[in-house]
Design a protein around this motif. Structure first.
Motif, PDB file in Angstrom:
ATOM      1  N   ALA A   1      51.749  43.449  29.530  1.00 58.06           N
ATOM      2  CA  ALA A   1      51.142  43.961  30.762  1.00 58.06           C
ATOM      3  C   ALA A   1      49.708  43.463  30.913  1.00 58.06           C
ATOM      4  CB  ALA A   1      51.187  45.479  30.778  1.00 58.06           C
ATOM      5  N   LEU A   2      48.964  43.444  29.824  1.00 62.07           N
ATOM      6  CA  LEU A   2      47.580  42.936  29.883  1.00 62.07           C
ATOM      7  C   LEU A   2      47.544  41.447  30.205  1.00 62.07           C
ATOM      8  CD1 LEU A   2      45.979  44.832  26.860  1.00 62.07           C
ATOM      9  CD2 LEU A   2      45.584  45.230  29.298  1.00 62.07           C
ATOM     10  N   ILE A   3      48.461  40.699  29.605  1.00 62.30           N
ATOM     11  CA  ILE A   3      48.518  39.255  29.897  1.00 62.30           C
ATOM     12  C   ILE A   3      48.872  39.034  31.362  1.00 62.30           C
ATOM     13  CG2 ILE A   3      49.781  37.116  29.435  1.00 62.30           C
ATOM     14  CD1 ILE A   3      50.030  38.109  26.502  1.00 62.30           C
ATOM     15  N   TYR A   4      49.864  39.788  31.847  1.00 64.43           N
ATOM     16  CA  TYR A   4      50.252  39.638  33.250  1.00 64.43           C
ATOM     17  C   TYR A   4      49.109  40.017  34.194  1.00 64.43           C
ATOM     18  CZ  TYR A   4      55.246  38.772  32.419  1.00 64.43           C
ATOM     19  OH  TYR A   4      56.451  38.236  32.072  1.00 64.43           O
ATOM     20  N   LEU A   5      48.383  41.043  33.862  1.00 64.87           N
ATOM     21  CA  LEU A   5      47.249  41.450  34.700  1.00 64.87           C
ATOM     22  C   LEU A   5      46.175  40.356  34.718  1.00 64.87           C
ATOM     23  CD1 LEU A   5      45.883  43.535  36.464  1.00 64.87           C
ATOM     24  CD2 LEU A   5      45.006  44.619  34.404  1.00 64.87           C
ATOM     25  N   ALA A   6      45.851  39.811  33.547  1.00 63.70           N
ATOM     26  CA  ALA A   6      44.867  38.728  33.477  1.00 63.70           C
ATOM     27  C   ALA A   6      45.361  37.498  34.228  1.00 63.70           C
ATOM     28  CB  ALA A   6      44.567  38.380  32.016  1.00 63.70           C
ATOM     29  N   ALA A   7      46.654  37.188  34.090  1.00 59.12           N
ATOM     30  CA  ALA A   7      47.228  36.036  34.797  1.00 59.12           C
ATOM     31  C   ALA A   7      47.151  36.243  36.306  1.00 59.12           C
ATOM     32  CB  ALA A   7      48.674  35.818  34.352  1.00 59.12           C
ATOM     33  N   ALA A   8      47.435  37.452  36.753  1.00 59.52           N
ATOM     34  CA  ALA A   8      47.379  37.734  38.191  1.00 59.52           C
ATOM     35  C   ALA A   8      45.963  37.549  38.729  1.00 59.52           C
ATOM     36  CB  ALA A   8      47.886  39.150  38.469  1.00 59.52           C
ATOM     37  N   LEU A   9      44.987  38.055  38.004  1.00 60.07           N
ATOM     38  CA  LEU A   9      43.594  37.878  38.448  1.00 60.07           C
ATOM     39  C   LEU A   9      43.213  36.401  38.488  1.00 60.07           C
ATOM     40  CD1 LEU A   9      41.868  40.841  36.574  1.00 60.07           C
ATOM     41  CD2 LEU A   9      42.424  40.669  39.012  1.00 60.07           C
ATOM     42  N   ALA A  10      43.657  35.643  37.484  1.00 59.38           N
ATOM     43  CA  ALA A  10      43.345  34.206  37.458  1.00 59.38           C
ATOM     44  C   ALA A  10      44.032  33.480  38.610  1.00 59.38           C
ATOM     45  CB  ALA A  10      43.755  33.601  36.115  1.00 59.38           C
ATOM     46  N   GLU A  11      45.301  33.807  38.863  1.00 57.84           N
ATOM     47  CA  GLU A  11      46.020  33.122  39.943  1.00 57.84           C
ATOM     48  C   GLU A  11      45.466  33.485  41.312  1.00 57.84           C
ATOM     49  OE1 GLU A  11      50.465  32.107  41.598  1.00 57.84           O
ATOM     50  OE2 GLU A  11      50.226  33.899  40.361  1.00 57.84           O
ATOM     51  N   ILE A  12      45.283  34.763  41.549  1.00 56.92           N
ATOM     52  CA  ILE A  12      44.773  35.191  42.849  1.00 56.92           C
ATOM     53  C   ILE A  12      43.357  34.662  43.068  1.00 56.92           C
ATOM     54  CG2 ILE A  12      44.142  37.191  44.260  1.00 56.92           C
ATOM     55  CD1 ILE A  12      46.438  38.679  42.726  1.00 56.92           C
ATOM     56  N   GLY A  13      42.527  34.727  42.037  1.00 56.94           N
ATOM     57  CA  GLY A  13      41.167  34.189  42.151  1.00 56.94           C
ATOM     58  C   GLY A  13      41.167  32.699  42.445  1.00 56.94           C
ATOM     59  N   GLY A  14      42.037  31.961  41.757  1.00 57.60           N
ATOM     60  CA  GLY A  14      42.128  30.518  41.996  1.00 57.60           C
ATOM     61  C   GLY A  14      42.599  30.194  43.401  1.00 57.60           C
ATOM     62  N   CYS A  15      43.634  30.891  43.831  1.00 56.51           N
ATOM     63  CA  CYS A  15      44.140  30.667  45.186  1.00 56.51           C
ATOM     64  C   CYS A  15      43.108  31.073  46.237  1.00 56.51           C
ATOM     65  CB  CYS A  15      45.442  31.432  45.390  1.00 56.51           C
ATOM     66  SG  CYS A  15      46.838  30.764  44.468  1.00 56.51           S
ATOM     67  N   PHE A  16      42.413  32.176  45.985  1.00 57.65           N
ATOM     68  CA  PHE A  16      41.406  32.622  46.946  1.00 57.65           C
ATOM     69  C   PHE A  16      40.235  31.641  47.027  1.00 57.65           C
ATOM     70  CE2 PHE A  16      37.824  35.242  48.429  1.00 57.65           C
ATOM     71  CZ  PHE A  16      38.353  35.705  49.614  1.00 57.65           C
ATOM     72  N   ALA A  17      39.890  31.030  45.899  1.00 56.26           N
ATOM     73  CA  ALA A  17      38.812  30.028  45.921  1.00 56.26           C
ATOM     74  C   ALA A  17      39.195  28.851  46.817  1.00 56.26           C
ATOM     75  CB  ALA A  17      38.507  29.551  44.501  1.00 56.26           C
ATOM     76  N   ILE A  18      40.432  28.391  46.695  1.00 55.82           N
ATOM     77  CA  ILE A  18      40.890  27.277  47.538  1.00 55.82           C
ATOM     78  C   ILE A  18      40.994  27.725  48.991  1.00 55.82           C
ATOM     79  CG2 ILE A  18      42.830  25.709  47.957  1.00 55.82           C
ATOM     80  CD1 ILE A  18      43.185  25.751  44.803  1.00 55.82           C
ATOM     81  N   TRP A  19      41.511  28.925  49.214  1.00 55.19           N
ATOM     82  CA  TRP A  19      41.564  29.502  50.565  1.00 55.19           C
ATOM     83  C   TRP A  19      40.157  29.539  51.173  1.00 55.19           C
ATOM     84  CZ3 TRP A  19      45.238  32.042  53.778  1.00 55.19           C
ATOM     85  CH2 TRP A  19      44.720  32.869  54.750  1.00 55.19           C
ATOM     86  N   SER A  20      39.185  29.925  50.355  1.00 59.45           N
ATOM     87  CA  SER A  20      37.809  30.050  50.835  1.00 59.45           C
ATOM     88  C   SER A  20      37.237  28.727  51.301  1.00 59.45           C
ATOM     89  CB  SER A  20      36.925  30.635  49.735  1.00 59.45           C
ATOM     90  OG  SER A  20      37.311  31.949  49.447  1.00 59.45           O
ATOM     91  N   VAL A  21      37.591  27.641  50.613  1.00 59.27           N
ATOM     92  CA  VAL A  21      37.115  26.318  51.030  1.00 59.27           C
ATOM     93  C   VAL A  21      37.799  25.908  52.328  1.00 59.27           C
ATOM     94  CG1 VAL A  21      37.058  23.860  50.427  1.00 59.27           C
ATOM     95  CG2 VAL A  21      36.514  25.577  48.705  1.00 59.27           C
ATOM     96  N   LEU A  22      39.123  26.034  52.351  1.00 58.76           N
ATOM     97  CA  LEU A  22      39.894  25.526  53.485  1.00 58.76           C
ATOM     98  C   LEU A  22      39.851  26.413  54.723  1.00 58.76           C
ATOM     99  CD1 LEU A  22      43.009  24.216  51.530  1.00 58.76           C
ATOM    100  CD2 LEU A  22      41.017  22.923  52.339  1.00 58.76           C
ATOM    101  N   ARG A  23      39.712  27.728  54.531  1.00 58.91           N
ATOM    102  CA  ARG A  23      39.775  28.633  55.672  1.00 58.91           C
ATOM    103  C   ARG A  23      38.455  29.295  56.021  1.00 58.91           C
ATOM    104  NH1 ARG A  23      45.183  30.544  56.751  1.00 58.91           N
ATOM    105  NH2 ARG A  23      44.189  31.589  58.484  1.00 58.91           N
TER     106      ARG A  23
END
Length: 108
Positions: free
Chosen positions: A5-27
């Motif tokens: 559960a901790l690994i999944y939570l950390a993975a989710a934060l990393a994935e969402i943060g990464g996607c949001f960073a790219i979203w932030s540049v493009l949008r």
């Protein structure tokens, strides 16, 4: 909270943060250096998923999907300031239940 559960939570934060960073540049017109941070965060996400104990990658990824959905709703509220509605919460709970079933089911 278990190790997975901790690994999944950390993975989710990393994935969402990464996607949001790219979203932030493009949008949102953020600076291009956000792309590097986003790609680094997405690489961290992929590495974290390899740490989940599972005999099959697809099963680990499927269970992660429910956690990702719930974490995305938390991101929606905490980072973007949009409060999830009852349908969002019900869907997120259903997805978490499915993830738990996949991850914790007794297998012979």
């Amino acid at each position: 909270m278990g190790r997975a559960a901790l690994i999944y939570l950390a993975a989710a934060l990393a994935e969402i943060g990464g996607c949001f960073a790219i979203w932030s540049v493009l949008r949102l017109g953020r600076a291009a250096w956000w792309l590097g941070a986003g790609l680094g965060s997405l690489a961290l996400f992929a590495w974290l998923l390899t740490l989940v104990e599972s005999a099959a990658a697809g099963r680990a990824f499927a269970a992660y999907g429910g956690v990702y959905i719930a974490a995305s709703l938390a991101w929606l509220w905490l980072v973007e300031g949009v409060r999830p509605d009852g349908w969002d919460l019900a869907g997120g709970a259903l997805c978490l239940a499915g993830a738990g079933l996949i991850l914790l089911a007794p297998r012979g």
